[in-house]
Scaffold this motif. Structure first.
Motif, short mmCIF file in Angstrom:
data_model
loop_
_atom_site.label_atom_id
_atom_site.label_comp_id
_atom_site.label_asym_id
_atom_site.label_seq_id
_atom_site.Cartn_x
_atom_site.Cartn_y
_atom_site.Cartn_z
N PRO A 15 -13.10 1.98 11.11
CA PRO A 15 -13.24 1.75 9.66
C PRO A 15 -12.13 2.39 8.83
O PRO A 15 -11.61 1.79 7.89
N ASN A 16 -11.76 3.62 9.17
CA ASN A 16 -10.73 4.30 8.40
C ASN A 16 -9.37 3.64 8.52
O ASN A 16 -8.52 3.79 7.65
N ALA A 17 -9.14 2.92 9.60
CA ALA A 17 -7.83 2.32 9.82
C ALA A 17 -7.53 1.28 8.76
O ALA A 17 -6.39 1.16 8.30
N VAL A 18 -8.52 0.51 8.35
CA VAL A 18 -8.30 -0.53 7.35
C VAL A 18 -7.87 0.09 6.02
O VAL A 18 -6.89 -0.34 5.40
N THR A 19 -8.58 1.12 5.60
CA THR A 19 -8.23 1.78 4.34
C THR A 19 -6.89 2.48 4.46
O THR A 19 -6.05 2.39 3.56
N SER A 20 -6.68 3.18 5.57
CA SER A 20 -5.41 3.89 5.76
C SER A 20 -4.23 2.94 5.76
O SER A 20 -3.19 3.22 5.15
N PHE A 21 -4.39 1.81 6.45
CA PHE A 21 -3.29 0.84 6.47
C PHE A 21 -2.99 0.32 5.07
O PHE A 21 -1.82 0.19 4.68
N ASN A 22 -4.04 0.03 4.31
CA ASN A 22 -3.81 -0.52 2.98
C ASN A 22 -3.27 0.51 1.99
O ASN A 22 -2.69 0.14 0.97
N ARG A 23 -3.44 1.79 2.28
CA ARG A 23 -2.77 2.79 1.46
C ARG A 23 -1.25 2.62 1.60
O ARG A 23 -0.50 2.81 0.64
N TRP A 24 -0.81 2.29 2.81
CA TRP A 24 0.62 2.12 3.04
C TRP A 24 1.15 0.87 2.34
O TRP A 24 2.20 0.91 1.67
N SER A 25 0.45 -0.25 2.47
CA SER A 25 0.92 -1.48 1.82
C SER A 25 0.83 -1.38 0.30
O SER A 25 1.68 -1.90 -0.42
N LYS A 26 -0.20 -0.67 -0.20
CA LYS A 26 -0.31 -0.47 -1.65
C LYS A 26 0.82 0.42 -2.17
O LYS A 26 1.34 0.21 -3.27
N LEU A 27 1.21 1.43 -1.38
CA LEU A 27 2.33 2.27 -1.78
C LEU A 27 3.62 1.45 -1.81
O LEU A 27 4.41 1.54 -2.76
N ALA A 28 3.83 0.63 -0.77
CA ALA A 28 5.03 -0.21 -0.72
C ALA A 28 5.06 -1.16 -1.91
O ALA A 28 6.11 -1.36 -2.54
N GLU A 29 3.91 -1.75 -2.23
CA GLU A 29 3.80 -2.65 -3.38
C GLU A 29 4.17 -1.93 -4.67
O GLU A 29 4.96 -2.45 -5.49
N ALA A 30 3.63 -0.73 -4.86
CA ALA A 30 3.89 0.04 -6.08
C ALA A 30 5.36 0.42 -6.19
O ALA A 30 5.95 0.37 -7.29
N LEU A 31 5.98 0.81 -5.08
CA LEU A 31 7.39 1.20 -5.11
C LEU A 31 8.29 0.02 -5.49
O LEU A 31 9.23 0.16 -6.27
N VAL A 32 8.01 -1.15 -4.92
CA VAL A 32 8.81 -2.34 -5.25
C VAL A 32 8.67 -2.68 -6.73
O VAL A 32 9.66 -2.97 -7.41
N MET B 298 1.49 7.77 10.64
CA MET B 298 0.24 8.47 10.94
C MET B 298 0.54 9.92 11.27
O MET B 298 1.54 10.23 11.93
N SER B 299 -0.30 10.84 10.80
CA SER B 299 -0.15 12.25 11.13
C SER B 299 -0.42 12.46 12.62
O SER B 299 -1.46 12.01 13.12
N PRO B 300 0.46 13.13 13.35
CA PRO B 300 0.23 13.37 14.79
C PRO B 300 -1.11 14.05 15.06
O PRO B 300 -1.76 13.78 16.07
N ALA B 301 -1.53 14.93 14.15
CA ALA B 301 -2.80 15.63 14.35
C ALA B 301 -3.98 14.67 14.33
O ALA B 301 -5.01 14.90 14.97
N HIS B 302 -3.84 13.59 13.59
CA HIS B 302 -4.93 12.61 13.47
C HIS B 302 -5.01 11.71 14.71
O HIS B 302 -6.01 11.01 14.89
N ALA B 303 -3.98 11.71 15.53
CA ALA B 303 -3.98 10.86 16.72
C ALA B 303 -5.10 11.24 17.68
O ALA B 303 -5.52 10.41 18.50
N LEU B 304 -5.59 12.47 17.60
CA LEU B 304 -6.69 12.88 18.49
C LEU B 304 -7.97 12.10 18.18
O LEU B 304 -8.90 12.09 18.98
#
Length: 209
Positions: free
Chosen positions: A107-124, A74-80
């Motif tokens: 709401p954004n957390a679900v999409t943001s989290f799945n961006r990470w798992s989708k990236l991991a999936e694509a890299l594998v 997560m971007s530190p700036a977004h932690a606010l």
């Protein structure tokens, strides 16, 4: 159903949900994804004019990320945007805590989290050429018996390098059968075009109860 309990930092109660939206459409695989993997493998063999390798079988494996929301980059700036307020009895006043991970209920957390798992999936898939899919923090992987264990180790090493190592206590070693999203599956007859599925016994017991 698993008895898991955790403190929920509810973004709906804090008002963050009302001020955040995300128009991205999420797409997820289902519990029968292992069969879809093997269907694609069979179709690829047919396109190449090749038959199923003699004496070769299919193994299945599964992995899980621990405390997934807490480990997502997560971007530190977004932690606010992820501030939790709670009452401190000793101070007799509210306390504001900045979370450096995503809040449940945002709401954004679900999409943001799945961006990470989708990236991991694509890299594998692209770097390791593995039949691999993720549903949130759960993964399923199928491979030839001759290369499955080494493939599972390589996927684990890639996740470690990405900073999101698997939960060791939730690892499913390569075997002819496995579990993904509550469904057990058996790949022992995959060479005949058959993958068998059935619900986990604890889910059957829960429905009966």
């Amino acid at each position: 159903s698993s008895g898991k309990k955790r403190i929920i930092d509810d973004a709906a109660d804090g008002g963050q949900s009302d001020s955040s939206t995300d128009e991205n459409a999420l797409q997820f695989c289902s519990a029968v994804q292992p069969a879809r993997h093997l269907a694609h493998l069979s179709q690829a063999l047919q396109r190449l004019g090749q038959s199923w390798p003699d004496g070769e079988s299919i193994l299945s494996a599964g992995e899980d990320w621990p405390d997934a929301y807490r480990y997502t980059p997560m971007s530190p700036a977004h932690a606010l945007g992820c501030v939790v307020v709670f009452w401190d009895e000793k101070r007799g006043s509210p306390v504001f805590q900045v979370y450096h991970s995503m809040l449940f209920g945002l709401p954004n957390a679900v999409t943001s989290f799945n961006r990470w798992s989708k990236l991991a999936e694509a890299l594998v898939r692209r770097l390791l050429f593995c039949l691999f899919s993720m549903y949130f923090d759960d993964s399923t992987f199928q491979d030839w018996a001759s290369s499955g264990p080494s493939g599972q180790r390589q996927i684990g090493e890639l996740m470690r390098l990405l900073g999101s190592p698997w939960a060791l206590d939730k690892s499913q070693p390569c075997a002819s059968h496995g579990n993904f999203l509550g469904l057990q599956h058996d790949c022992s007859q995959a060479h005949r075009g058959v993958v068998t599925f059935w619900p986990m016994q604890r889910l059957v017991d829960k429905v009966r109860d």
